[in-house]
Scaffold this active site. Structure first.
Site, PDB file in Angstrom:
ATOM      1  N   ARG A 191     -12.329 -41.753  51.936  1.00 18.92           N
ATOM      2  CA  ARG A 191     -11.614 -42.773  51.153  1.00 18.92           C
ATOM      3  C   ARG A 191     -10.102 -42.509  51.086  1.00 18.92           C
ATOM      4  NH1 ARG A 191     -16.738 -42.935  47.913  1.00 18.92           N
ATOM      5  NH2 ARG A 191     -17.515 -45.062  48.148  1.00 18.92           N
ATOM      6  N   HIS A 223     -16.735 -33.084  57.139  1.00 16.47           N
ATOM      7  CA  HIS A 223     -18.036 -33.276  57.789  1.00 16.47           C
ATOM      8  C   HIS A 223     -18.206 -32.284  58.949  1.00 16.47           C
ATOM      9  CE1 HIS A 223     -17.080 -37.538  56.395  1.00 16.47           C
ATOM     10  NE2 HIS A 223     -18.215 -37.294  55.758  1.00 16.47           N
ATOM     11  N   MET A 251     -22.031 -40.599  55.761  1.00 20.17           N
ATOM     12  CA  MET A 251     -21.819 -42.052  55.841  1.00 20.17           C
ATOM     13  C   MET A 251     -20.779 -42.362  56.931  1.00 20.17           C
ATOM     14  SD  MET A 251     -22.340 -43.591  52.076  1.00 20.17           S
ATOM     15  CE  MET A 251     -20.741 -43.228  51.405  1.00 20.17           C
ATOM     16  N   GLY A 252     -20.551 -41.407  57.839  1.00 13.52           N
ATOM     17  CA  GLY A 252     -19.642 -41.653  58.957  1.00 13.52           C
ATOM     18  C   GLY A 252     -18.182 -41.549  58.566  1.00 13.52           C
ATOM     19  N   ALA A 253     -17.298 -42.103  59.427  1.00 12.89           N
ATOM     20  CA  ALA A 253     -15.842 -41.912  59.303  1.00 12.89           C
ATOM     21  C   ALA A 253     -15.591 -40.405  59.192  1.00 12.89           C
ATOM     22  CB  ALA A 253     -15.257 -42.683  58.114  1.00 12.89           C
ATOM     23  N   LYS A 257     -19.718 -28.982  48.779  1.00  9.30           N
ATOM     24  CA  LYS A 257     -19.542 -28.698  47.348  1.00  9.30           C
ATOM     25  C   LYS A 257     -18.608 -29.722  46.723  1.00  9.30           C
ATOM     26  CE  LYS A 257     -19.996 -23.660  47.161  1.00  9.30           C
ATOM     27  NZ  LYS A 257     -19.175 -22.451  46.892  1.00  9.30           N
TER      28      LYS A 257
HETATM   29  P1  AMP Z   1     -20.086 -38.660  52.909  1.00  3.53           P
HETATM   30  O1  AMP Z   1     -19.979 -39.111  54.337  1.00  3.53           O
HETATM   31  O2  AMP Z   1     -18.855 -38.903  52.119  1.00  3.53           O
HETATM   32  O3  AMP Z   1     -21.352 -39.119  52.248  1.00  3.53           O
HETATM   33  O4  AMP Z   1     -20.207 -37.077  52.975  1.00  3.53           O
HETATM   34  C1  AMP Z   1     -21.213 -36.438  53.738  1.00  3.53           C
HETATM   35  C2  AMP Z   1     -21.228 -34.974  53.395  1.00  3.53           C
HETATM   36  O5  AMP Z   1     -19.947 -34.395  53.671  1.00  3.53           O
HETATM   37  C3  AMP Z   1     -21.500 -34.704  51.901  1.00  3.53           C
HETATM   38  O6  AMP Z   1     -22.388 -33.601  51.801  1.00  3.53           O
HETATM   39  C4  AMP Z   1     -20.133 -34.375  51.359  1.00  3.53           C
HETATM   40  O7  AMP Z   1     -20.178 -33.530  50.238  1.00  3.53           O
HETATM   41  C5  AMP Z   1     -19.507 -33.669  52.548  1.00  3.53           C
HETATM   42  N1  AMP Z   1     -18.037 -33.688  52.443  1.00  3.53           N
HETATM   43  C6  AMP Z   1     -17.239 -34.763  52.243  1.00  3.53           C
HETATM   44  N2  AMP Z   1     -15.944 -34.393  52.147  1.00  3.53           N
HETATM   45  C7  AMP Z   1     -15.933 -33.041  52.270  1.00  3.53           C
HETATM   46  C8  AMP Z   1     -14.905 -32.050  52.241  1.00  3.53           C
HETATM   47  N3  AMP Z   1     -13.629 -32.373  52.073  1.00  3.53           N
HETATM   48  N4  AMP Z   1     -15.259 -30.762  52.404  1.00  3.53           N
HETATM   49  C9  AMP Z   1     -16.575 -30.414  52.573  1.00  3.53           C
HETATM   50  N5  AMP Z   1     -17.584 -31.296  52.621  1.00  3.53           N
HETATM   51  C10 AMP Z   1     -17.272 -32.592  52.458  1.00  3.53           C
END
Ligand code: AMP
Length: 273
Positions: free
Chosen positions: A184, A35, A28-30, A145
């Site tokens: 977040r 990521h 979802m970016g940021a 994970k």
């Molecule tokens: P999001 O942008 O929050 O939807 O996350 C995209 C992907 O990044 C998802 O598969 C999350 O599980 C992964 N992700 C987010 N934070 C972390 C982190 N601290 N360590 C590893 N993977 C992450």
């Protein structure tokens, strides 16, 4: 690196790489180091890397932070460029969804933990991930994970729908002091940022009990509650990899999950044993 915005552009890119392995990282970016670790792994294991950046409205509940969710398109593009991503897919909401949409229902067992706190969240997650899988047709897709329940549900969906995609689980990336990286985290003020350290601290205390051969989930949860005494803890759960609660630790098949609230911000973390 090419930026793709329409389905046609994405499908043309997929078609032109038909015989190559495609690694896909949905986000979802940021973008942060969490990521980036997924993208790097995808880069190592595939000929083509596709990253999607889409703040998916159907996984946010009414009153959640959809509008406030951080959007940092230019910085994200630079990060992807440095990581040698081949394609970024950045669709508009109207590109991904029609007005009359039949929702995919996540299985009933998803209405525990995150699914209980955020009913319908995983319906939206599976909806968008399946759409993205159909469009990108990746060889492998990379998930953190950190979102343990999401990862499990996606693995189950891929298995149940016979999707020819390998799901690659990736380790949780943390700040030096232990806080799990999350888009977040920027919502936290200075005090909350310090308090948030108790989350990983509680997980480390669980790991140390387990290292001393403690098996009882109740004992471990009690210790974790003690460490996080001053926090607004939403839940602590000890589950197996199918996300069923277990009363005793099973080595290599246990996930300890925590969610704590800091004002309107929910932080989630976990430890895989
Ligand atoms: P999001 O942008 O929050 O939807 O996350 C995209 C992907 O990044 C998802 O598969 C999350 O599980 C992964 N992700 C987010 N934070 C972390 C982190 N601290 N360590 C590893 N993977 C992450």
């Amino acid at each position: 690196m090419k930026i793709l915005k329409t389905i046609k552009e994405l499908q043309e890119a997929t078609a032109s790489n038909k015989n190559k392995t495609i690694g896909f990282v949905p986000t979802m970016g940021a973008l942060h180091d969490g990521h980036i670790s997924l993208i790097k792994q995808a880069r190592l294991e595939n000929e083509i890397v596709v990253v999607s950046i889409f703040v998916n409205p159907t996984q946010f509940l009414p009153g959640e932070d959809l509008d406030a969710y951080p959007r940092r398109t230019e910085a994200d593009k630079k990060i992807c460029e440095i990581c040698k991503v081949d394609y970024i897919f950045m669709p508009e909401i109207s590109t991904m969804y029609t007005k009359e949409e039949v929702l995919i229902k996540a299985p009933n067992n998803s209405y525990v933990l995150e699914g209980q706190s955020r009913p319908g969240h995983f319906d939206g997650v599976l909806q968008v991930v399946l759409k993205l899988f159909n469009l990108v047709q990746p060889t492998r897709a990379y998930f953190g994970k950190k979102d343990a329940q999401q990862l499990t549900l996606i693995q189950q969906m891929v298995k149940n729908l016979f999707l020819p995609i390998e799901i690659v689980p990736c380790e949780i990336i943390r700040e030096k002091d232990g806080l799990a990286l999350s888009s977040r985290n920027i919502y936290l003020d200075e005090t909350q940022r310090k308090e948030a350290l108790l989350i990983s601290k509680s997980l480390y205390s669980a790991a140390s009990l387990i290292a001393k051969n403690e098996k009882s989930s109740d004992v471990i949860k009690a210790k974790m509650s003690e460490v996080m005494e001053t926090l607004d803890v939403e839940y602590i759960a000890i589950v197996n990899k199918d996300i069923n609660e277990i009363s005793e630790i099973e080595l290599k098949n246990t996930i300890i999950l925590v969610v704590a609230r800091f004002g309107n911000t929910r932080l989630l973390d976990n430890l895989w044993i």
